[in-house]
Design a protein around this motif. Structure first.
Motif, PDB file in Angstrom:
ATOM      1  N   LEU A 143      25.348  -0.255 117.426  1.00 21.30           N
ATOM      2  CA  LEU A 143      24.186   0.570 116.840  1.00 21.30           C
ATOM      3  C   LEU A 143      24.074  -0.226 115.552  1.00 21.30           C
ATOM      4  CD1 LEU A 143      22.480   2.911 116.474  1.00 21.30           C
ATOM      5  CD2 LEU A 143      24.511   4.419 115.702  1.00 21.30           C
ATOM      6  N   GLY A 144      25.275  -0.190 114.718  1.00 26.56           N
ATOM      7  CA  GLY A 144      25.038  -1.064 113.213  1.00 26.56           C
ATOM      8  C   GLY A 144      24.237  -2.541 113.285  1.00 26.56           C
ATOM      9  N   THR A 145      24.493  -3.083 114.403  1.00 28.11           N
ATOM     10  CA  THR A 145      23.833  -4.400 114.362  1.00 28.11           C
ATOM     11  C   THR A 145      22.357  -3.883 114.819  1.00 28.11           C
ATOM     12  OG1 THR A 145      25.791  -5.476 115.595  1.00 28.11           O
ATOM     13  CG2 THR A 145      23.509  -6.309 115.840  1.00 28.11           C
ATOM     14  N   ALA A 146      21.735  -3.099 115.497  1.00 33.12           N
ATOM     15  CA  ALA A 146      20.610  -2.624 115.674  1.00 33.12           C
ATOM     16  C   ALA A 146      19.928  -1.939 114.339  1.00 33.12           C
ATOM     17  CB  ALA A 146      20.415  -1.625 116.749  1.00 33.12           C
ATOM     18  N   PHE A 147      20.681  -1.443 113.647  1.00 31.29           N
ATOM     19  CA  PHE A 147      20.274  -1.026 112.474  1.00 31.29           C
ATOM     20  C   PHE A 147      19.791  -1.842 111.632  1.00 31.29           C
ATOM     21  CE2 PHE A 147      20.927   0.671 108.242  1.00 31.29           C
ATOM     22  CZ  PHE A 147      20.475   1.641 107.950  1.00 31.29           C
ATOM     23  N   THR A 148      20.617  -3.114 111.177  1.00 31.41           N
ATOM     24  CA  THR A 148      20.400  -3.942 110.266  1.00 31.41           C
ATOM     25  C   THR A 148      19.363  -4.841 110.787  1.00 31.41           C
ATOM     26  OG1 THR A 148      21.236  -5.575 108.748  1.00 31.41           O
ATOM     27  CG2 THR A 148      22.197  -5.699 110.823  1.00 31.41           C
ATOM     28  N   GLN A 149      19.299  -5.098 111.947  1.00 32.89           N
ATOM     29  CA  GLN A 149      17.896  -5.732 112.495  1.00 32.89           C
ATOM     30  C   GLN A 149      16.727  -5.066 112.501  1.00 32.89           C
ATOM     31  OE1 GLN A 149      18.591  -7.359 116.611  1.00 32.89           O
ATOM     32  NE2 GLN A 149      20.487  -8.236 116.163  1.00 32.89           N
ATOM     33  N   ALA A 150      16.753  -3.702 112.993  1.00 33.67           N
ATOM     34  CA  ALA A 150      15.556  -2.906 112.572  1.00 33.67           C
ATOM     35  C   ALA A 150      15.085  -2.912 111.188  1.00 33.67           C
ATOM     36  CB  ALA A 150      15.769  -1.426 112.948  1.00 33.67           C
ATOM     37  N   LEU A 151      16.063  -2.796 110.300  1.00 33.39           N
ATOM     38  CA  LEU A 151      15.697  -2.551 108.866  1.00 33.39           C
ATOM     39  C   LEU A 151      15.118  -3.889 108.215  1.00 33.39           C
ATOM     40  CD1 LEU A 151      16.238  -0.471 106.746  1.00 33.39           C
ATOM     41  CD2 LEU A 151      18.136  -1.768 105.876  1.00 33.39           C
ATOM     42  N   GLY A 152      15.482  -4.920 108.793  1.00 30.45           N
ATOM     43  CA  GLY A 152      14.811  -6.430 108.272  1.00 30.45           C
ATOM     44  C   GLY A 152      15.148  -6.342 106.767  1.00 30.45           C
ATOM     45  N   ALA A 153      14.057  -7.324 106.115  1.00 27.55           N
ATOM     46  CA  ALA A 153      14.296  -7.608 104.960  1.00 27.55           C
ATOM     47  C   ALA A 153      14.364  -6.325 104.014  1.00 27.55           C
ATOM     48  CB  ALA A 153      13.221  -8.422 104.169  1.00 27.55           C
ATOM     49  N   ARG A 154      15.444  -6.306 103.145  1.00 29.47           N
ATOM     50  CA  ARG A 154      15.610  -5.015 102.317  1.00 29.47           C
ATOM     51  C   ARG A 154      14.721  -4.958 101.054  1.00 29.47           C
ATOM     52  NH1 ARG A 154      21.930  -3.324 104.270  1.00 29.47           N
ATOM     53  NH2 ARG A 154      21.433  -4.330 106.465  1.00 29.47           N
ATOM     54  N   GLN A 155      13.516  -4.669 101.505  1.00 28.35           N
ATOM     55  CA  GLN A 155      12.466  -4.547 100.238  1.00 28.35           C
ATOM     56  C   GLN A 155      11.720  -3.012 100.481  1.00 28.35           C
ATOM     57  OE1 GLN A 155      10.398  -8.377 101.846  1.00 28.35           O
ATOM     58  NE2 GLN A 155      10.616  -8.917  99.593  1.00 28.35           N
ATOM     59  N   SER A 156      11.364  -2.963  99.421  1.00 32.20           N
ATOM     60  CA  SER A 156      10.663  -1.663  99.430  1.00 32.20           C
ATOM     61  C   SER A 156      11.240  -0.397  99.736  1.00 32.20           C
ATOM     62  CB  SER A 156       9.198  -1.772 100.273  1.00 32.20           C
ATOM     63  OG  SER A 156       8.401  -2.743  99.632  1.00 32.20           O
ATOM     64  N   LEU A 157      12.537  -0.354  99.687  1.00 36.95           N
ATOM     65  CA  LEU A 157      13.502   0.472 100.258  1.00 36.95           C
ATOM     66  C   LEU A 157      13.875   1.730  99.170  1.00 36.95           C
ATOM     67  CD1 LEU A 157      15.834  -1.368 102.696  1.00 36.95           C
ATOM     68  CD2 LEU A 157      13.895   0.205 103.296  1.00 36.95           C
ATOM     69  N   THR A 158      14.202   2.785  99.385  1.00 37.84           N
ATOM     70  CA  THR A 158      14.716   3.746  98.319  1.00 37.84           C
ATOM     71  C   THR A 158      16.075   3.201  98.018  1.00 37.84           C
ATOM     72  OG1 THR A 158      13.331   5.443  99.049  1.00 37.84           O
ATOM     73  CG2 THR A 158      15.401   6.202  97.917  1.00 37.84           C
TER      74      THR A 158
END
Length: 267
Positions: A143-158
């Protein structure tokens, strides 16, 4: 222009477990699982065609399956309370989430009996007991692996998020930082060894494993509560609220849109 979908499909296969995850951080329709030989393909032609396009809930998938117009959730890990917690996490974070797992949850006992002085004397020849550890750990890692892949580049995030959630007499809280620095401090104050078939120590270790694979800093605690079920469920709901806040995106025209939210310029 609409925002890009944040989805990921992950398979984690080890000697002990086979895990598949399909995740959408923004709800909606889930992408299909990766092709696998570890689960039988649907025999019904319509179901087989549907499985190529999206997630088809497993037959008998139980209470942790809930498809609505905006979310698809179906969890079958073989551990009922784990299913319940992941369902709560997905529902309140706004995710669509499918998880299926095959793990070494079985126990085998071989007992031989011999007669001695007219009494039956049990002799244990072989004892093999496998617990919930591998299935829980690998589920959270997937689940953690899927989370970071789905999140992608950590831009425009709160980036940062906090959640508080009550459940009857229990009150839990969670704080998350999408930092790319894995760290976890989990203190839920459990009194029981197990909740259902899930060891309470594996709730802690599972959340630590998620933080490791997701690349997040995670702090979760329970302020008070008499019932361990309530303590745990409130914690997962609090985490869901924190995740939903942290993963929200800053839109064009807002301060931080397109930026990496860090003074270092990188996460």
């Amino acid at each position: 222009m609409g925002l890009a979908a944040r989805t990921a499909v992950v398979s984690r296969v080890t000697n002990e477990t086979k895990i598949q995850v399909s995740l959408s951080l923004d709800g909606g329709v889930l992408p299909p699982y990766e092709p696998t030989t570890h689960w039988e393909a649907p025999t019904d032609p319509q179901e087989a065609e549907a499985a190529k396009k999206g997630i088809v809930p497993e037959k008998g998938s139980g209470h942790a399956t809930q498809f609505t117009p905006t979310q698809q959730v179906t969890i079958t890990t073989g551990i009922g309370f784990l299913d319940h917690m992941l369902h709560a996490l997905a529902k309140h974070s706004g995710w669509s989430l499918a998880v299926r797992a095959k793990g070494d949850l079985f126990s085998t006992y071989y007992i031989a009996k011999t007669k001695k002085k007219k009494k039956q004397v049990p002799i244990t020849n072989l004892f093999t007991a496998v617990d919930d550890h591998h299935t829980t750990e690998d589920t959270f890692l997937a689940l953690g692996t899927a989370f970071t892949q789905a999140l992608g580049a950590r831009q425009s995030l709160t980036r940062f998020g906090r959640g508080d959630a009550p459940l009857d007499e229990a009150l839990s809280w969670a704080v998350i930082d999408l930092s790319s620095r894995p760290y976890a401090v989990i203190n839920l104050g459990f009194k029981r060894e197990k909740i259902g078939d899930l060891s309470t120590e594996m709730i802690t270790h599972g959340l630590e494993s998620f933080a490791q694979a997701a690349g997040v800093t995670l702090h979760i605690g329970c302020t008070y509560g008499d019932n361990d079920h309530h303590r745990a469920e409130a914690a997962f709901k609090a985490l869901a609220v924190a995740v939903r806040t942290a993963c929200s995106r800053r839109l064009a025209g807002e301060v931080g849109a397109g930026d990496v939210v860090s003074t270092k310029g990188v996460l």
